[in-house]
Design an enzyme around this catalytic site. Structure first.
Site, short mmCIF file in Angstrom:
data_model
loop_
_atom_site.label_atom_id
_atom_site.label_comp_id
_atom_site.label_asym_id
_atom_site.label_seq_id
_atom_site.Cartn_x
_atom_site.Cartn_y
_atom_site.Cartn_z
N ASP A 7 1.00 -1.11 0.05
CA ASP A 7 -0.11 0.01 0.04
C ASP A 7 0.82 1.24 -0.13
O ASP A 7 2.09 1.23 0.51
CB ASP A 7 -1.06 0.13 1.31
CG ASP A 7 -1.72 1.34 1.10
OD1 ASP A 7 -2.21 1.71 0.27
OD2 ASP A 7 -1.96 1.93 2.19
N SER A 8 0.42 2.44 -0.46
CA SER A 8 1.21 3.30 -0.26
C SER A 8 1.33 3.93 1.22
O SER A 8 2.43 4.79 1.40
CB SER A 8 0.20 4.75 -0.95
OG SER A 8 -0.97 4.82 0.01
N TYR A 39 -0.85 8.59 -2.32
CA TYR A 39 -0.93 8.46 -3.84
C TYR A 39 -2.11 9.04 -4.45
O TYR A 39 -2.00 9.26 -5.77
CB TYR A 39 -0.92 7.18 -4.24
CG TYR A 39 0.28 6.10 -4.00
CD1 TYR A 39 1.65 6.59 -3.50
CD2 TYR A 39 0.54 5.01 -4.74
CE1 TYR A 39 2.65 5.82 -3.25
CE2 TYR A 39 1.81 4.21 -4.64
CZ TYR A 39 2.72 4.72 -3.73
OH TYR A 39 3.99 4.09 -4.05
N GLY A 40 -3.06 9.20 -3.69
CA GLY A 40 -4.38 9.76 -4.24
C GLY A 40 -4.48 10.90 -4.93
O GLY A 40 -5.42 11.27 -5.59
N CYS A 70 -4.35 -1.29 -2.49
CA CYS A 70 -4.38 0.15 -2.63
C CYS A 70 -5.20 0.18 -3.97
O CYS A 70 -4.78 -0.12 -4.90
CB CYS A 70 -2.94 0.59 -2.93
SG CYS A 70 -2.88 2.36 -3.22
N ASN A 71 -6.15 1.13 -3.69
CA ASN A 71 -7.19 1.10 -4.54
C ASN A 71 -6.60 1.79 -5.78
O ASN A 71 -6.94 1.72 -6.95
CB ASN A 71 -8.50 1.47 -4.15
CG ASN A 71 -9.59 0.56 -3.30
OD1 ASN A 71 -10.03 -0.26 -3.88
ND2 ASN A 71 -8.97 0.62 -2.07
N GLU A 162 -2.60 9.18 7.70
CA GLU A 162 -1.27 8.94 7.89
C GLU A 162 -0.56 9.85 8.88
O GLU A 162 0.29 9.35 9.51
CB GLU A 162 -0.44 9.37 6.33
CG GLU A 162 -1.03 8.21 5.29
CD GLU A 162 -0.05 6.92 5.40
OE1 GLU A 162 0.91 7.02 5.74
OE2 GLU A 162 -0.81 5.90 5.13
N CYS A 194 -10.96 2.80 -0.69
CA CYS A 194 -9.56 3.09 -0.19
C CYS A 194 -9.39 2.29 0.87
O CYS A 194 -10.27 2.10 1.97
CB CYS A 194 -9.64 4.62 0.00
SG CYS A 194 -8.02 5.07 0.77
N THR A 195 -8.06 1.65 0.99
CA THR A 195 -7.85 0.66 2.16
C THR A 195 -7.73 1.43 3.21
O THR A 195 -7.52 0.74 4.41
CB THR A 195 -6.80 -0.12 1.72
OG1 THR A 195 -5.86 0.58 1.46
CG2 THR A 195 -7.41 -1.21 0.66
N HIS A 196 -7.61 2.67 3.45
CA HIS A 196 -7.55 3.52 4.43
C HIS A 196 -8.85 3.64 5.26
O HIS A 196 -8.83 3.90 6.33
CB HIS A 196 -6.93 5.07 4.32
CG HIS A 196 -5.42 4.83 3.83
ND1 HIS A 196 -4.84 4.49 3.10
CD2 HIS A 196 -4.44 5.56 4.93
CE1 HIS A 196 -3.49 4.87 2.98
NE2 HIS A 196 -3.17 5.20 4.27
N1 DGL Z 1 -5.08 3.22 0.76
C1 DGL Z 1 -4.74 3.57 -0.87
C2 DGL Z 1 -6.10 3.34 -1.49
O1 DGL Z 1 -6.60 2.25 -1.31
C3 DGL Z 1 -4.00 4.62 -1.00
C4 DGL Z 1 -4.48 6.08 -0.72
C5 DGL Z 1 -3.40 7.13 -0.88
O2 DGL Z 1 -2.34 6.96 -0.85
O3 DGL Z 1 -3.96 8.28 -1.34
O4 DGL Z 1 -6.54 4.15 -2.43
#
Ligand code: DGL
Length: 270
Positions: A7-8, A39-40, A70-71, A162, A194-196
């Site tokens: 994941d990011s 990453y988003g 990570c989506n 984060e 989003c996995t967060h």
């Molecule tokens: N948790 C990630 C996702 O599922 C990344 C979110 C990010 O880094 O912006 O999209």
């Protein structure tokens, strides 16, 4: 040797946690690119470049199978990686498709034409890059017809998580839900893309109200991984030790991870 989870940053730990509970004897190597999160807000080329670098690192660790937990990476980079980058004998799987299969009540490998499904109005919450990619709508259209998707780019939520600022994360989630409900007042289902976001699942559910079914990825992905390994036992790997790597500062990442998972996660420098 073990299964890689990428994941990011910290969000993929929600997937790791569910996968580890579902497959308690399985060894994993987790890699969070915390130095470059989120990453988003990055463009697709940047997400591709950063994702391939980290997945390459997991291949170097001996992982034959890597889950993009990570989506954003799954939406912006996975297809390109699978088409032209992933070496033979290695596999990279995303977290998008299992979620859509759960939503459309399809089983893996069901390639029948798209059909009507029970849900008609779906709220999608995801990062700006995932929303911009329209990957969710594209994958959904392969499987279902007549589903209206309203997508909300949830700017700021990943940064707040984060940073460990859960008060800010909660306020942002509530305002993003409000914004979406103004455009789609009665969704039947909400997808946390989003996995967060599973870390904020209670807040999403509370803001959406009890009538909305919230689909969150960790258990869905863990179930899909267990099913995949049953069909591809050669991908299980022979590793016995679970490790946690980060491109960020291991001590600060470990202390935030402990807050989320409520146990010690010993991060090392990637
Ligand atoms: N948790 C990630 C996702 O599922 C990344 C979110 C990010 O880094 O912006 O999209």
């Amino acid at each position: 040797m073990a299964i890689g989870i990428f994941d990011s940053g910290l969000g993929g730990l929600t997937v790791y946690d569910a996968a580890q509970r579902r497959l308690p004897d399985q060894a994993f190597v987790y890699l969070g690119d915390n130095k470059n999160a989120p990453y988003g807000v990055r463009d697709a080329d940047d997400v591709y470049e950063k994702t391939t670098r980290c997945v390459g690192r997991l291949f170097d660790e001996g992982c034959d199978l890597v889950i993009l937990a990570c989506n954003t990476a799954s939406a912006a980079a996975l297809r390109r990686m699978q088409e032209s980058w992933v070496p033979r004998k290695k596999r990279v799987l995303g977290v998008f498709v299992p979620l859509i299969e759960a939503l459309t009540e399809r089983r893996w490998g069901d390639n029948s034409p798209p059909r009507e499904v029970a849900v008609k109005n779906v709220a999608l919450f995801a990062t700006p890059a995932t929303v911009a990619s329209r990957a969710f709508q594209r994958e959904l259209a392969f499987r279902a017809i007549g589903v209206d998707v309203e997508a909300q780019p949830c700017g700021g939520v990943v940064d707040a998580i984060e940073m460990g600022d859960m008060i800010l994360a909660e306020a942002l989630v509530r305002s993003h839900v409000e914004a979406l409900l103004r455009r789609m007042p009665s969704p039947e289902a909400a997808v946390l893309g989003c996995t967060h976001y599973p870390l904020m699942e209670d807040v999403f559910q509370d803001a959406l109200g009890p009538g909305v079914r919230v689909y969150s990825q960790p258990t869905i992905v863990a179930e899909s991984l267990a099913d995949y390994l049953q069909r591809h036992p050669d991908m299980i790997g022979s590793g016995t030790e679970t490790r946690f790597l980060t491109t960020g500062d291991p001590r600060s990442v470990a202390s935030k991870a402990a807050l989320f998972l409520r146990r010690k996660i010993p991060f090392e420098a990637a």
